[in-house]
Design a protein around this motif. Structure first.
Motif, mmCIF file in Angstrom:
data_model
loop_
_atom_site.group_PDB
_atom_site.id
_atom_site.type_symbol
_atom_site.label_atom_id
_atom_site.label_comp_id
_atom_site.label_asym_id
_atom_site.label_seq_id
_atom_site.Cartn_x
_atom_site.Cartn_y
_atom_site.Cartn_z
ATOM 1 N N THR A 150 7.116 5.652 -6.768
ATOM 2 C CA THR A 150 7.364 4.303 -6.257
ATOM 3 C C THR A 150 8.533 3.696 -7.021
ATOM 4 O O THR A 150 8.534 3.675 -8.245
ATOM 5 C CB THR A 150 6.123 3.425 -6.436
ATOM 6 N N SER B 150 6.518 -5.993 -1.581
ATOM 7 C CA SER B 150 6.648 -4.853 -2.490
ATOM 8 C C SER B 150 5.314 -4.239 -2.881
ATOM 9 O O SER B 150 5.286 -3.220 -3.577
ATOM 10 C CB SER B 150 7.396 -5.288 -3.756
ATOM 11 N N THR C 70 3.008 -2.330 -1.725
ATOM 12 C CA THR C 70 2.684 -0.917 -1.498
ATOM 13 C C THR C 70 3.895 -0.003 -1.537
ATOM 14 O O THR C 70 3.748 1.219 -1.470
ATOM 15 C CB THR C 70 1.992 -0.742 -0.133
ATOM 16 N N VAL C 71 5.100 -0.567 -1.639
ATOM 17 C CA VAL C 71 6.305 0.272 -1.550
ATOM 18 C C VAL C 71 7.186 0.210 -2.797
ATOM 19 O O VAL C 71 8.133 0.980 -2.919
ATOM 20 C CB VAL C 71 7.148 -0.130 -0.320
ATOM 21 N N ALA C 72 6.890 -0.691 -3.725
ATOM 22 C CA ALA C 72 7.714 -0.803 -4.930
ATOM 23 C C ALA C 72 6.930 -1.512 -6.020
ATOM 24 O O ALA C 72 5.969 -2.245 -5.741
ATOM 25 C CB ALA C 72 9.003 -1.579 -4.631
ATOM 26 N N ASN C 73 7.340 -1.261 -7.256
ATOM 27 C CA ASN C 73 6.823 -2.015 -8.392
ATOM 28 C C ASN C 73 7.859 -3.068 -8.770
ATOM 29 O O ASN C 73 9.025 -2.737 -8.989
ATOM 30 C CB ASN C 73 6.551 -1.083 -9.578
#
Length: 364
Positions: free
Chosen positions: A84, A110, A112-115
């Protein structure tokens, strides 16, 4: 079009690993040595190393440094199955009048797709530059930035842009700079705010803003001027006050000082009947200044502001007629823009979002 420099560096280092120049178990040269060997900046090298790490070629080990762990890619980031991505975000400030819902949009988009790593600069240029550099040093693969100024671009940000590092500017526009951005259509919104004042019978309309150099304020003023032009009425420059200081992040000026200055402004312009306030808190100060000057709102003076805190449970709260920005979408769009760049599919895009007029008690 030639590929970005960081990708060229990535491919050189990857080929060196494939060729056995850096074998599995070997420690990579220090970053200072690699930047000298390759003739590139630390940011360019860091981006290339981040890609190698994401692809599974190298890893960072305590006391050892960067070590080669595989001579082939193991994570296949380009297919979307890799780690991620880590995205940095530097905001000027946020509260319930503006920003909290932007932050919620950033976090939701963000989740589920990025920290997401968020920092707050409070409008301090040096702190903003330091935060950007620290985030890049900590390994972020993209950056969302709400700059403290539209006339001054932090050196760290300019360096990132020139190196094609994924950057998205939030709630600002940098004219002439090839960087993605997302903001409201502030010119149309400023025009709409002035239009509702004119339509409500306020014949002489001005603008009050903070003492800041951001594109949003200038765009809103341009909209007010455009509303005058539509009616073939000249805009009087004396009808703008752009020195409210207590609402600027990090300012030590008291609200009472600004109220006193606004009271003088109203006294100097007795014919002024309508005002567009570029922020909610400025509208609050302006209403108090009008009362002290013996002018009633909305009877003697109409006020339209930008943004407004939610008041679902406080039915007694005074509600201004205001322009509502789609803050949540602003946050979502910013994340989408920076992730598209991280994936290599994103071109420079400038997203402009529509606004909505909400009727309140500050206009007839």
């Amino acid at each position: 079009m030639s590929q970005p420099l960081y990708l060229e560096v990535y491919e050189k280092l990857r080929e060196a690993i494939h060729a056995g120049t850096y074998g599995v178990g070997d420690r990579m040269p220090a970053e200072a040595e690699l930047t000298k060997q390759l003739g590139v900046s630390a940011i360019t090298l860091k981006r290339a190393m981040d890609l190698l790490r994401a692809d599974g070629y190298i890893t960072r080990r305590p006391r050892l440094g960067t070590v080669v762990v595989s001579e082939t890619a193991t994570n296949a980031v380009s297919t979307g199955s890799g780690p991620t991505p880590l995205v940095g975000c530097v905001l000027t400030d946020f509260d319930d009048t503006f920003g909290t819902r932007v932050l919620a949009g950033l976090l939701d988009a963000s989740s589920t797709v990025a920290n997401l790593v968020v920092k707050r600069s409070l409008g301090n240029r040096e702190a903003e530059d330091d935060m950007v550099r620290a985030l890049v040093a900590d390994g972020v693969q993209g950056l969302v930035l709400e700059p403290s100024s539209s006339q001054y671009v932090a050196p760290a940000v300019l360096e990132l842009i020139t190196q094609s590092f994924p950057v998205t500017i939030l709630d600002r526009v940098f004219d002439g700079v090839p960087v993605s951005s997302v903001c409201s259509d502030n010119v149309s919104a400023g025009r709409q705010a002035a239009d509702v004042l004119f339509a409500s019978g306020y014949d002489h309309v001005g603008l009050v803003s903070a003492a800041s150099n951001v594109s949003t304020v200038q765009d809103r003023l341009d909209g007010v001027v455009a509303a005058h032009a539509t009616r073939h009425v000249p805009f009087d420059p004396a009808h703008q006050f752009r020195q409210v200081r207590s609402t600027v992040p990090g300012s030590g000026v008291s609200p009472d000082d600004d109220i006193a200055e606004l009271e003088k402004f109203l006294a100097t312009n007795p014919g002024l009947t309508g005002l567009v306030a570029t922020e909610y808190n400025i509208a609050v100060l302006l209403r108090e200044a009008a009362q002290r000057a013996g002018r009633t709102v909305p009877g003697d003076l109409g006020i339209v502001c930008f943004d407004h805190p939610d008041a679902f449970y406080d039915k007694a709260r005074y509600r201004f007629t205001h322009i509502r920005q789609d803050e949540s979408r602003m946050g979502h769009e910013a994340v989408d823009l920076v992730l598209a760049q991280i994936r290599g599919a994103g071109q420079v895009r400038k997203v402009t979002l529509p606004t909505e007029l909400v009727q309140g008690s500050s206009t007839r």
